[in-house]
Design an enzyme around this catalytic site. Structure first.
Site, mmCIF file in Angstrom:
data_model
loop_
_atom_site.group_PDB
_atom_site.id
_atom_site.type_symbol
_atom_site.label_atom_id
_atom_site.label_comp_id
_atom_site.label_asym_id
_atom_site.label_seq_id
_atom_site.Cartn_x
_atom_site.Cartn_y
_atom_site.Cartn_z
ATOM 1 N N HIS A 1 0.824 -1.225 0.000
ATOM 2 C CA HIS A 1 0.000 0.000 0.000
ATOM 3 C C HIS A 1 0.853 1.267 0.000
ATOM 4 C CE1 HIS A 1 -3.513 -2.405 2.003
ATOM 5 N NE2 HIS A 1 -3.284 -2.757 0.753
ATOM 6 N N LEU B 1 -3.413 -9.657 5.312
ATOM 7 C CA LEU B 1 -3.221 -9.422 3.879
ATOM 8 C C LEU B 1 -2.002 -8.519 3.650
ATOM 9 C CD1 LEU B 1 -6.997 -8.907 2.896
ATOM 10 C CD2 LEU B 1 -5.598 -10.948 2.538
ATOM 11 N N PHE B 2 -1.233 -8.301 4.682
ATOM 12 C CA PHE B 2 0.113 -7.732 4.601
ATOM 13 C C PHE B 2 0.185 -6.346 3.951
ATOM 14 C CE2 PHE B 2 0.435 -12.445 3.714
ATOM 15 C CZ PHE B 2 0.476 -12.791 5.060
ATOM 16 N N CYS B 3 -0.822 -5.518 4.155
ATOM 17 C CA CYS B 3 -0.818 -4.167 3.561
ATOM 18 C C CYS B 3 -0.562 -4.231 2.059
ATOM 19 C CB CYS B 3 0.198 -3.252 4.223
ATOM 20 S SG CYS B 3 -0.161 -2.939 5.944
ATOM 21 N N ALA B 4 -1.017 -5.317 1.450
ATOM 22 C CA ALA B 4 -0.947 -5.441 -0.014
ATOM 23 C C ALA B 4 -2.240 -6.157 -0.416
ATOM 24 C CB ALA B 4 0.291 -6.220 -0.431
#
Ligand SMILES: Cc1ncc(COP(=O)(O)O)c(C=O)c1O
Length: 419
Positions: A122, A367-370
């Site tokens: 992100h 969701l790992f900032c992606a």
């Protein structure tokens, strides 16, 4: 690189060379380096050494303050050199990669189009202006290069060729660890008159990153992912846009003159323009200490060790029939020590909590900032495995300098119990 050194002071005593060692707590297995890596002993030592001298930076005539100013500017030089900054690049200390890319986003000339891929973190999707182009996640690195070439050809055909274009890509995915073909993408960008920024947050902790060698225009890094946990990051790159942009943080330190009227101000040029307020001295010094340590290390040997551990981890996961790895490119694509996966039939947050509570293993879930990439890869994993019981979020194990084979094995054994 713009650096102002305080000339008359003796050099700081150098930190005694230490093994490339990271701190940790015995018994706690940290497999979450990609979120924040543990503290390098070199960073802790450098901070401890400076702490008695701790005082203001760029703001005092006293010996302590002068020493801190010197340490801060030396850190700038060291970090710039480590990342291959060109002589006229700016090396600007920020809080982290997110901050660095937001600063770059605010420094774009009017009318700039930014081109990214949907596989980005992100931090490299959200700072860009409206009208930016987000290319689909490619099937392989060569597909990324082709897609960028096609997009830039179209963009140049359809828009005013005088308007700037910035391509911004990651060096390694924070979800899959897969490496992106940065040098090739840079060549394509430049061939089309565009500039390119590299989000090196995940690549820099695992491999040398050299701005000049890769021929990228800007580079963003987080200290806390690079074993320097004191909250500093850096943006390095071309001076012209940065010197022409409004200051990122308006305030003390960013000005060269302030008059009586509200807007009667002359802003500084150089890094100071975007470093308003008192800077993070300890963060800069810690980051520089790690850069010095890594510059003197056998990086090829460190990488070989990490790749061996990564292979052990991936082989271990592949041997568990209830675990499915997430990946964008093929299984053999080059990658750094990061693996995301799901345990079929298990909620990922529950697995992470169980690993922590029962096995003292720390991994990341979510969701790992992606989000766009992670959702897509979860769908792809469901299709590839033919399983209908995949959770809606994933797990991520990531390794680095302090990781061991025993830690990897403990994770595999703990996951085996869930089958
Ligand atoms: C590839 C990538 N870019 C950018 C960031 C943002 O880093 P920070 O949170 O330090 O700003 C991260 C963090 O995980 C990342 O993995």
């Amino acid at each position: 690189m713009s650096v102002t050194l305080v000339p008359s002071l003796p050099a700081l005593p150098t930190v005694a060379p230490a093994p490339l060692d990271v701190l940790g707590v015995p018994g706690e297995i940290n497999l979450d380096y990609a979120a924040s890596a543990p503290c390098a002993r070199a960073a802790a030592d450098a901070v401890n050494e400076l702490l008695p001298w701790y005082a203001s930076v760029h703001r005092g005539a006293g010996a302590l303050s002068q020493r801190c100013t010197l340490a801060y500017e030396k850190a700038r030089q060291t970090v710039g050199d480590f990342f291959g900054a060109r002589p006229d690049d700016h090396v600007i200390f920020t809080r982290n990669t997110t901050d660095a890319l937001n600063l770059l986003g605010r420094a774009l000339p009017t009318g700039t189009t930014v081109v990214t891929f949907a596989g980005e973190h992100h931090a490299n999707l959200l700072p860009w202006p409206r009208g930016s182009v987000r290319l689909p996640v490619p099937a392989d690195p060569a597909g990324a290069v082709r897609a960028l070439a096609a997009a830039l050809t179209e963009l140049r055909r359809d828009s005013n060729p005088a308007l700037p274009v910035l391509v911004s890509v990651t060096g390694a995915s924070n979800v899959t660890g897969e490496r992106w073909p940065v040098a090739e993408l840079a060549r394509v960008a430049h061939r089309h008159g565009a500039r390119i920024a590299l989000d090196a947050a995940q690549l820099a902790p695992h491999a040398p990153v050299d701005l000049l060698a890769l021929d990228v225009d800007y580079l963003a890094v987080s200290g806390h992912k690079l074993y320097a946990p004191f909250g500093a990051g850096v943006l390095i790159g071309r001076a012209d846009w940065l010197d022409a942009a409004p200051p990122y943080l308006a305030g003390g330190g960013a000005t060269s003159r302030v008059g009586p009227a509200t807007h009667d101000v002359t802003w500084a040029t150089g890094p100071a323009r975007h470093e308003g307020g008192t800077p993070n001295l300890l963060g800069a010094v810690a980051l520089a200490a790690v850069c010095t340590e890594l510059a003197g290390a056998d990086r090829a040997a460190l990488a070989a060790r990490e790749q061996a551990l990564l292979a052990r981890l991936r082989d271990g996961l592949a041997a568990l029939p209830h675990v499915v790895e997430l990946r964008t490119f093929g299984p053999d694509a080059p990658r750094v020590g990061i693996v995301s996966f799901v345990v079929t039939g298990w909620d990922s947050a529950e697995v992470a909590a169980r690993l922590a509570a029962r096995h003292r293993i720390g991994v990341r879930d979510g969701l790992f900032c992606a989000h766009p990439l992670a959702r897509r890869l979860l769908d792809e994993a469901a299709g590839r495995s033919g399983r209908r019981d995949l959770p809606s979020t994933a797990l991520r194990a990531s390794i680095g300098l302090g990781s061991t084979a025993a830690e990897v094995d403990r994770l595999i054994e703990a996951l085996a119990e869930l089958g």
